[in-house]
Design a protein around this motif. Structure first.
Motif, PDB file in Angstrom:
ATOM      1  N   LYS A  62       5.646  -2.347   6.861  1.00  0.00           N
ATOM      2  CA  LYS A  62       4.708  -1.827   5.854  1.00  0.00           C
ATOM      3  C   LYS A  62       3.464  -1.310   6.568  1.00  0.00           C
ATOM      4  CE  LYS A  62       2.797  -6.438   5.364  1.00  0.00           C
ATOM      5  NZ  LYS A  62       2.674  -7.680   4.694  1.00  0.00           N
ATOM      6  N   TYR A  63       2.666  -0.530   5.836  1.00  0.00           N
ATOM      7  CA  TYR A  63       1.375  -0.116   6.388  1.00  0.00           C
ATOM      8  C   TYR A  63       0.337  -1.189   6.099  1.00  0.00           C
ATOM      9  CZ  TYR A  63       3.104   4.799   6.240  1.00  0.00           C
ATOM     10  OH  TYR A  63       3.797   5.955   6.389  1.00  0.00           O
ATOM     11  N   GLU A  77      -4.340  -6.134   1.805  1.00  0.00           N
ATOM     12  CA  GLU A  77      -4.114  -4.692   1.625  1.00  0.00           C
ATOM     13  C   GLU A  77      -2.900  -4.231   2.426  1.00  0.00           C
ATOM     14  OE1 GLU A  77      -7.493  -2.219   2.652  1.00  0.00           O
ATOM     15  OE2 GLU A  77      -6.331  -0.370   2.348  1.00  0.00           O
ATOM     16  N   SER A  78      -1.911  -3.717   1.738  1.00  0.00           N
ATOM     17  CA  SER A  78      -0.750  -3.155   2.446  1.00  0.00           C
ATOM     18  C   SER A  78      -0.089  -2.120   1.551  1.00  0.00           C
ATOM     19  CB  SER A  78       0.240  -4.261   2.818  1.00  0.00           C
ATOM     20  OG  SER A  78       0.862  -4.750   1.655  1.00  0.00           O
ATOM     21  N   TYR A  79       0.707  -1.271   2.172  1.00  0.00           N
ATOM     22  CA  TYR A  79       1.358  -0.188   1.435  1.00  0.00           C
ATOM     23  C   TYR A  79       2.806  -0.088   1.901  1.00  0.00           C
ATOM     24  CZ  TYR A  79      -3.584   0.989   0.988  1.00  0.00           C
ATOM     25  OH  TYR A  79      -4.933   0.925   0.758  1.00  0.00           O
ATOM     26  N   SER A  80       3.648   0.334   0.984  1.00  0.00           N
ATOM     27  CA  SER A  80       5.043   0.584   1.349  1.00  0.00           C
ATOM     28  C   SER A  80       5.093   1.830   2.242  1.00  0.00           C
ATOM     29  CB  SER A  80       5.851   0.835   0.072  1.00  0.00           C
ATOM     30  OG  SER A  80       7.010   1.570   0.371  1.00  0.00           O
ATOM     31  N   ASP A  83       5.035   5.004   0.430  1.00  0.00           N
ATOM     32  CA  ASP A  83       3.801   5.571  -0.127  1.00  0.00           C
ATOM     33  C   ASP A  83       3.326   6.715   0.763  1.00  0.00           C
ATOM     34  OD1 ASP A  83       3.734   3.745  -2.186  1.00  0.00           O
ATOM     35  OD2 ASP A  83       2.404   2.345  -1.141  1.00  0.00           O
ATOM     36  N   VAL A  85       0.312   7.743   2.249  1.00  0.00           N
ATOM     37  CA  VAL A  85      -1.025   7.207   2.494  1.00  0.00           C
ATOM     38  C   VAL A  85      -1.296   7.235   4.003  1.00  0.00           C
ATOM     39  CG1 VAL A  85      -0.084   4.836   2.444  1.00  0.00           C
ATOM     40  CG2 VAL A  85      -2.526   5.164   2.136  1.00  0.00           C
ATOM     41  N   SER A  88      -6.762   3.558   5.191  1.00  0.00           N
ATOM     42  CA  SER A  88      -6.957   2.325   4.432  1.00  0.00           C
ATOM     43  C   SER A  88      -8.048   2.564   3.376  1.00  0.00           C
ATOM     44  CB  SER A  88      -7.364   1.194   5.369  1.00  0.00           C
ATOM     45  OG  SER A  88      -8.599   1.514   5.967  1.00  0.00           O
ATOM     46  N   ARG A  89      -8.209   1.577   2.493  1.00  0.00           N
ATOM     47  CA  ARG A  89      -9.173   1.722   1.389  1.00  0.00           C
ATOM     48  C   ARG A  89     -10.581   2.027   1.892  1.00  0.00           C
ATOM     49  NH1 ARG A  89      -8.061  -3.332  -1.291  1.00  0.00           N
ATOM     50  NH2 ARG A  89      -5.911  -2.753  -1.596  1.00  0.00           N
TER      51      ARG A  89
END
Ligand SMILES: Cc1ncc(COP(=O)(O)O)c(C=O)c1O
Ligand SMILES: N[C@@H](CCOP(=O)(O)O)C(=O)O
Length: 505
Positions: A62-63, A77-80, A83, A85, A88-89
């Motif tokens: 994951k990211y 905080e993580s992303y597939s 996604d 992206v 980061s936020r």
């Protein structure tokens, strides 16, 4: 002539006219041992260890924000990876984080045997140097979604003559990442990125194309892999700052090419703005997926040395993704117990585009982007590298060094390497100049096993070589130029020339 040779030799281009290059034969067949949607490790050769039924059969990644890696702080905080992206936020870099606990269920012997068993095979997609490490790269992709030209598995060349003659070294190696489908190491990252885009498009994600800013090599790789996948590619090139051979690559591969009146950093800014507005996937190394493919070159070096760790690895740096990719590849091998240490990393920059070197020399006090000046190492003419934080982390954690090379130093080093039978690019000249300096000041010893990463094929940079060998470069002695002698078609005159030449030997 250079570009013609490259285009003629590209197996990606020949794919459409000749449907069955050897590694594509198995593409839609499913041999019993082939991994499909999951990344179940599969080994059939008798000496290889079999995964126990109680161990995990799928792996995942994951990211996560890069800061959670660099500060070793867990984050929610993580992303597939599915996604779209890149940041980061808080606007920072991302990194691909693998489920190391699942990977650790298998011991080092297992991984070494698995990777070794795949070298040189035609089995889709594992014959690729990148996809032979699929479980560590992009574990969840279906094999049928992969776009590969069987990149990687590049020559780790024993630079015997160069090492002995110019450096008194017997254990010097050049990792020829530029002897590749589009002539640079970018193929390693691009196969991963374009494969993921292919997967996303098959999932009906609205991505109309893939775009990059480029000093030449990223765009060549992007356009070739996109052409193979029938995905539109869009490339932003700094006008008049890349070689003709590099310019013709995306043109020939059918990319939409914008030659923009700015430098690379200007193109990079534009592509980031455009990809934020339009459903165009960003292919530069800001996108951490690219680095997952590039890191396999480090793993490959260890594999080629039978899992013995070299003392030092020297890498030319521009946008600074690759130095981190190498660090990540070495580190992953250490964490999973395949080796017990990592090599010292050296990042080499051209003096004319040296923001990392200046930062290093200041004792890592303050990073200041620079206006990159023209350099023969045109692919690293970058003043505001997107991966600066990744590079600093890699260097600090590998007892790393940053060196620089003047135009004369890099061109002389390139000429000397060529005179020993290589045909390297100016960026590799930068790395060799750094090595020469580190040898001179004793930081690298004559017995240190040292690897210089060669990043692009010399045929992309024939114009620079022509200028050097014709001695026509302003304020450069071109000490090692070897221009041709002109002679009339007359036996006696040719004999005189030859006698003259032989008497000088
Ligand atoms: C031939 C070549 N060498 C070295 C580099 C530097 O790689 P990185 O941008 O990952 O530092 C690049 C691209 O920037 C390149 O094209
Ligand atoms: N040398 C690169 C510059 C862009 O680097 P990237 O790795 O961020 O794509 C190129 O060839 O364009």
């Amino acid at each position: 002539m250079a570009s013609t040779q490259l285009l003629n030799s590209s197996s990606l281009l020949s794919k459409s006219s000749s449907p069955s290059p050897r590694h594509h034969r198995h593409r839609h067949l499913k041999p019993p041992q082939t991994i499909t949607c999951t990344a179940t490790p599969s080994i059939t050769s008798p000496p290889l260890p079999q995964p126990s039924p109680s161990l995990p059969t799928t792996f995942s990644a994951k990211y996560v924000p890069f800061t959670s890696i660099s500060t070793n702080t867990p984050t929610p905080e993580s992303y597939s990876l599915d996604d779209v992206v890149y940041r980061s936020r808080d606007g920072g870099l991302l990194d691909v984080q693998h489920d190391m606990d699942a990977l650790k269920q298998y011991d080092a012997v297992y991984w070494k045997s698995l990777f070794d068993s795949r070298v040189g095979t035609t089995r889709w997609p594992y014959g690729s140097g990148v996809w032979s490490k699929k479980e560590w790269v992009l574990p969840e992709i279906d094999n049928d979604d992969i776009i590969s030209a069987f990149e990687g598995n590049s020559n780790l060349f024993w630079a015997e003559r160069f090492g002995k003659k110019f450096l008194g070294m017997n254990d010097l190696w050049v990792k020829h990442c530029g002897i590749s489908h589009t002539g640079s190491f970018k193929d390693l990252g691009m196969t991963v990125l374009v494969s993921q885009v292919n997967r996303l498009r098959k999932m009906n994600r609205p991505l109309v194309g893939v775009g990059c800013a480029s000093t030449g090599d990223t765009s060549a790789a992007l356009s070739a892999y996109c052409a193979a996948a029938n995905i539109p590619s869009i490339v932003f090139l700094p006008a008049n700052r890349i070689s003709m051979a590099q310019l013709v690559q995306p043109i020939a591969n059918g990319a939409f090419v914008l030659s923009i009146d700015t430098d690379f950093d200007g193109c990079m800014k534009l592509i980031r703005q455009i990809t934020a507005e339009l459903p165009i996937y960003l292919a530069n190394s800001l996108n951490s997926l690219r680095l997952e493919g590039q890191k396999t070159a480090a793993i490959e070096i260890l594999q080629q040395f039978d899992w013995e760790v070299p003392d030092c690895v020297i890498i030319p740096g521009g946008n600074l993704g690759n130095i981190y990719a190498f660090y990540k590849g070495f580190k992953m091998c250490e964490e999973l117990g395949l080796v017990d240490k990592i090599p010292r990393l050296v990042c080499a920059q051209a003096e004319n585009a040296n923001p990392l070197f200046q930062y290093y020399r200041s004792g890592w006090k303050e990073f200041k982007p620079v206006k990159a000046n023209t350099t023969f190492a045109s692919a690293i003419q970058i003043g505001d590298p997107v991966s600066i934080d990744r590079a600093v982390f890699a260097l600090k954690n590998s007892n790393g060094i940053v060196e620089e090379a003047t135009e004369e130093e890099l061109m002389d080093a390139m000429a000397l390497a060529d005179s020993t039978g290589m045909f390297i690019c100016p960026h590799t000249g930068v790395a060799l100049s750094a090595l020469m300096k580190l040898r001179r000041n004793g930081i690298i010893s004559p017995t240190d096993r040292t690897v210089v990463v060669s990043t692009a094929h010399g045929l992309k940079f024939t114009q620079a070589k022509i200028e050097y060998h014709s001695g026509g470069i302003k304020e450069m002695d071109c000490r090692f130029a070897n221009p041709p002698d002109s002679v009339k078609a007359d036996f006696g005159l040719v004999m005189d020339e030859l006698k003259n030449f032989l008497s000088r030997r």
